[in-house]
Design a protein around this motif. Structure first.
Motif, PDB file in Angstrom:
ATOM      1  N   ASP A   1       0.921  -1.173   0.051  1.00  0.00           N
ATOM      2  CA  ASP A   1       0.055   0.316  -0.104  1.00  0.00           C
ATOM      3  C   ASP A   1       0.927   0.952  -0.038  1.00  0.00           C
ATOM      4  O   ASP A   1       0.202   2.347  -0.220  1.00  0.00           O
ATOM      5  CB  ASP A   1      -1.094  -0.600   1.357  1.00  0.00           C
ATOM      6  CG  ASP A   1      -0.122  -0.073   2.249  1.00  0.00           C
ATOM      7  OD1 ASP A   1       0.394  -0.887   2.667  1.00  0.00           O
ATOM      8  OD2 ASP A   1      -0.082   0.893   3.547  1.00  0.00           O
ATOM      9  N   ILE A   2       2.207   0.860   0.119  1.00  0.00           N
ATOM     10  CA  ILE A   2       3.180   2.391   0.764  1.00  0.00           C
ATOM     11  C   ILE A   2       3.642   2.649  -1.287  1.00  0.00           C
ATOM     12  O   ILE A   2       3.437   3.741  -1.498  1.00  0.00           O
ATOM     13  CB  ILE A   2       4.148   1.956   1.535  1.00  0.00           C
ATOM     14  CG1 ILE A   2       3.700   2.060   2.693  1.00  0.00           C
ATOM     15  CG2 ILE A   2       5.501   2.873   1.152  1.00  0.00           C
ATOM     16  CD1 ILE A   2       5.401   1.900   3.728  1.00  0.00           C
ATOM     17  N   LEU A   3       3.809   1.586  -2.042  1.00  0.00           N
ATOM     18  CA  LEU A   3       3.683   1.747  -3.335  1.00  0.00           C
ATOM     19  C   LEU A   3       2.495   2.948  -3.549  1.00  0.00           C
ATOM     20  O   LEU A   3       1.705   2.714  -3.582  1.00  0.00           O
ATOM     21  CB  LEU A   3       4.043   0.747  -4.668  1.00  0.00           C
ATOM     22  CG  LEU A   3       5.369   0.057  -3.957  1.00  0.00           C
ATOM     23  CD1 LEU A   3       5.096  -1.553  -4.629  1.00  0.00           C
ATOM     24  CD2 LEU A   3       7.087   1.265  -4.484  1.00  0.00           C
ATOM     25  N   PRO A   4       3.298   3.667  -4.669  1.00  0.00           N
ATOM     26  CA  PRO A   4       2.345   4.608  -6.137  1.00  0.00           C
ATOM     27  C   PRO A   4       1.335   2.988  -6.629  1.00  0.00           C
ATOM     28  O   PRO A   4       1.885   2.204  -6.622  1.00  0.00           O
ATOM     29  CB  PRO A   4       3.314   5.219  -6.965  1.00  0.00           C
ATOM     30  CG  PRO A   4       4.552   5.323  -6.549  1.00  0.00           C
ATOM     31  CD  PRO A   4       4.793   3.882  -5.656  1.00  0.00           C
ATOM     32  N   PRO A   5       0.074   3.718  -6.662  1.00  0.00           N
ATOM     33  CA  PRO A   5      -0.691   2.710  -6.809  1.00  0.00           C
ATOM     34  C   PRO A   5      -0.421   2.200  -8.703  1.00  0.00           C
ATOM     35  O   PRO A   5      -0.384   0.721  -8.798  1.00  0.00           O
ATOM     36  CB  PRO A   5      -1.746   3.459  -7.391  1.00  0.00           C
ATOM     37  CG  PRO A   5      -2.311   4.050  -6.135  1.00  0.00           C
ATOM     38  CD  PRO A   5      -0.353   4.923  -6.268  1.00  0.00           C
ATOM     39  N   HIS A   6       0.093   2.721  -9.461  1.00  0.00           N
ATOM     40  CA  HIS A   6       0.215   2.541 -10.557  1.00  0.00           C
ATOM     41  C   HIS A   6       1.628   0.999 -10.911  1.00  0.00           C
ATOM     42  O   HIS A   6       1.925   0.503 -11.924  1.00  0.00           O
ATOM     43  CB  HIS A   6       0.431   3.422 -11.578  1.00  0.00           C
ATOM     44  CG  HIS A   6       2.091   4.347 -11.341  1.00  0.00           C
ATOM     45  ND1 HIS A   6       1.514   4.863 -10.220  1.00  0.00           N
ATOM     46  CD2 HIS A   6       3.211   4.021 -11.471  1.00  0.00           C
ATOM     47  CE1 HIS A   6       3.343   5.944 -10.134  1.00  0.00           C
ATOM     48  NE2 HIS A   6       4.003   4.768 -11.053  1.00  0.00           N
ATOM     49  N   ASP A   7       2.687   1.003  -9.337  1.00  0.00           N
ATOM     50  CA  ASP A   7       3.593   0.130  -8.878  1.00  0.00           C
ATOM     51  C   ASP A   7       2.466  -1.239  -9.173  1.00  0.00           C
ATOM     52  O   ASP A   7       4.171  -1.952  -8.260  1.00  0.00           O
ATOM     53  CB  ASP A   7       4.204   0.787  -8.469  1.00  0.00           C
ATOM     54  CG  ASP A   7       5.595   2.112  -9.495  1.00  0.00           C
ATOM     55  OD1 ASP A   7       5.566   1.716 -10.382  1.00  0.00           O
ATOM     56  OD2 ASP A   7       6.642   2.352  -8.583  1.00  0.00           O
ATOM     57  N   ARG A   8       1.816  -0.982  -7.494  1.00  0.00           N
ATOM     58  CA  ARG A   8       1.483  -2.814  -7.213  1.00  0.00           C
ATOM     59  C   ARG A   8       1.570  -3.949  -7.507  1.00  0.00           C
ATOM     60  O   ARG A   8       1.593  -4.405  -6.905  1.00  0.00           O
ATOM     61  CB  ARG A   8       0.382  -1.887  -6.572  1.00  0.00           C
ATOM     62  CG  ARG A   8       0.725  -0.915  -5.282  1.00  0.00           C
ATOM     63  CD  ARG A   8      -1.081  -0.364  -4.912  1.00  0.00           C
ATOM     64  NE  ARG A   8      -1.016   1.170  -3.163  1.00  0.00           N
ATOM     65  CZ  ARG A   8      -1.300   1.416  -3.299  1.00  0.00           C
ATOM     66  NH1 ARG A   8      -2.640   0.882  -3.775  1.00  0.00           N
ATOM     67  NH2 ARG A   8      -1.706   2.493  -2.758  1.00  0.00           N
ATOM     68  N   ALA A   9       0.605  -3.805  -8.609  1.00  0.00           N
ATOM     69  CA  ALA A   9       0.542  -4.331  -9.541  1.00  0.00           C
ATOM     70  C   ALA A   9       2.188  -5.486  -9.951  1.00  0.00           C
ATOM     71  O   ALA A   9       2.415  -6.714 -10.380  1.00  0.00           O
ATOM     72  CB  ALA A   9      -0.491  -4.717 -11.247  1.00  0.00           C
ATOM     73  N   ASP A  10       2.942  -4.627 -10.797  1.00  0.00           N
ATOM     74  CA  ASP A  10       3.755  -5.179 -10.903  1.00  0.00           C
ATOM     75  C   ASP A  10       5.281  -5.462  -9.696  1.00  0.00           C
ATOM     76  O   ASP A  10       5.419  -6.578 -10.078  1.00  0.00           O
ATOM     77  CB  ASP A  10       5.343  -3.573 -11.702  1.00  0.00           C
ATOM     78  CG  ASP A  10       4.348  -3.661 -12.821  1.00  0.00           C
ATOM     79  OD1 ASP A  10       4.374  -4.810 -13.585  1.00  0.00           O
ATOM     80  OD2 ASP A  10       4.989  -2.170 -13.681  1.00  0.00           O
ATOM     81  N   ALA A  11       4.902  -4.737  -8.435  1.00  0.00           N
ATOM     82  CA  ALA A  11       5.585  -5.648  -7.328  1.00  0.00           C
ATOM     83  C   ALA A  11       5.202  -6.657  -7.045  1.00  0.00           C
ATOM     84  O   ALA A  11       5.636  -7.158  -6.574  1.00  0.00           O
ATOM     85  CB  ALA A  11       5.054  -4.530  -6.188  1.00  0.00           C
ATOM     86  N   LEU A  12       3.426  -7.372  -7.019  1.00  0.00           N
ATOM     87  CA  LEU A  12       2.728  -8.286  -6.653  1.00  0.00           C
ATOM     88  C   LEU A  12       3.609  -9.127  -8.003  1.00  0.00           C
ATOM     89  O   LEU A  12       3.690 -10.148  -7.256  1.00  0.00           O
ATOM     90  CB  LEU A  12       1.118  -8.035  -6.592  1.00  0.00           C
ATOM     91  CG  LEU A  12       0.285  -8.704  -6.745  1.00  0.00           C
ATOM     92  CD1 LEU A  12      -0.627  -8.313  -5.606  1.00  0.00           C
ATOM     93  CD2 LEU A  12       0.139  -9.826  -7.485  1.00  0.00           C
TER      94      LEU A  12
END
Length: 201
Positions: free
Chosen positions: A145-156
């Protein structure tokens, strides 16, 4: 402090709340404690000079309950409860745009990239010295949740592709992260990844 010191402890009334009264069926449930004089002795012994008295409030006396707060106040922040175990990582991460940017760039590069390996290695040395890799993956999942929303899918996707530790972390903590933290355009991709790796099944 001398061998025996005498002090007085007195009670303080709480400001009443209008139209708020004790339950008439339990008239003595709410009471004011009137503490008498006590004598303080060495070795943390506390001997009352006289008994404390519990004085029932009148039935028509309004009262207000004191708010009960958690010791840390963490739940009021809206954090998933397991995330509170990783505040030593989350709070510095939130304050470091450089670290957030490094995570986002590593996630875009993919789980097999040098950037991802370097990112995981650096946060391991800095925040998790001597810990198992599983603990690092747990912390990253609970900090999505700390990541910018547009990076979360890549991080997951990166966490799932990292190996069994990342997959185990998502299996355990996905219910605390949830699809609502993923931007709507990325949800079909994330849903496909969740199915592919059998998360929650």
């Amino acid at each position: 402090m001398s061998a025996a010191t005498t002090g007085t402890v007195s009670a303080m009334r709480v400001a009443p709340t209008p139209n708020h009264h004790p339950d008439a069926n339990h008239p003595y449930e709410h009471f004011r404690a009137d503490l008498a004089t006590v004598m303080l002795r060495p070795v943390a012994q506390l001997a009352p000079a006289s008994s404390a008295r519990a004085i029932p409030l009148p039935r028509n006396c309004a009262y207000r309950q004191l708010p009960i707060l958690s010791v840390t106040g963490l739940l009021s922040r809206g954090l998933p409860s397991p995330a509170t175990d990783f505040l030593f990582f989350r709070e510095p991460l939130q304050r470091s745009q450089a670290l957030i940017g490094q995570w986002g760039a590593a996630a875009k590069a993919g789980s097999q990239s040098e950037a991802w390996s370097q990112f995981v290695g650096e946060i391991g040395e800095r925040f998790f010295p001597g810990s198992r890799r599983q603990r690092i993956m747990d912390a990253l999942v609970l900090s999505l949740d700390i990541l910018p929303p547009h990076d979360r899918a890549d991080a997951l996707a990166c966490l799932l592709g990292d190996g069994i530790e990342g997959q185990a972390a998502l299996e355990e903590f996905w219910k605390y992260v949830g699809m609502h933290r993923i931007p709507e355009p990325d949800r079909p991709r994330v849903a496909q990844l969740i199915r592919q790796y059998g998360i929650g099944q």
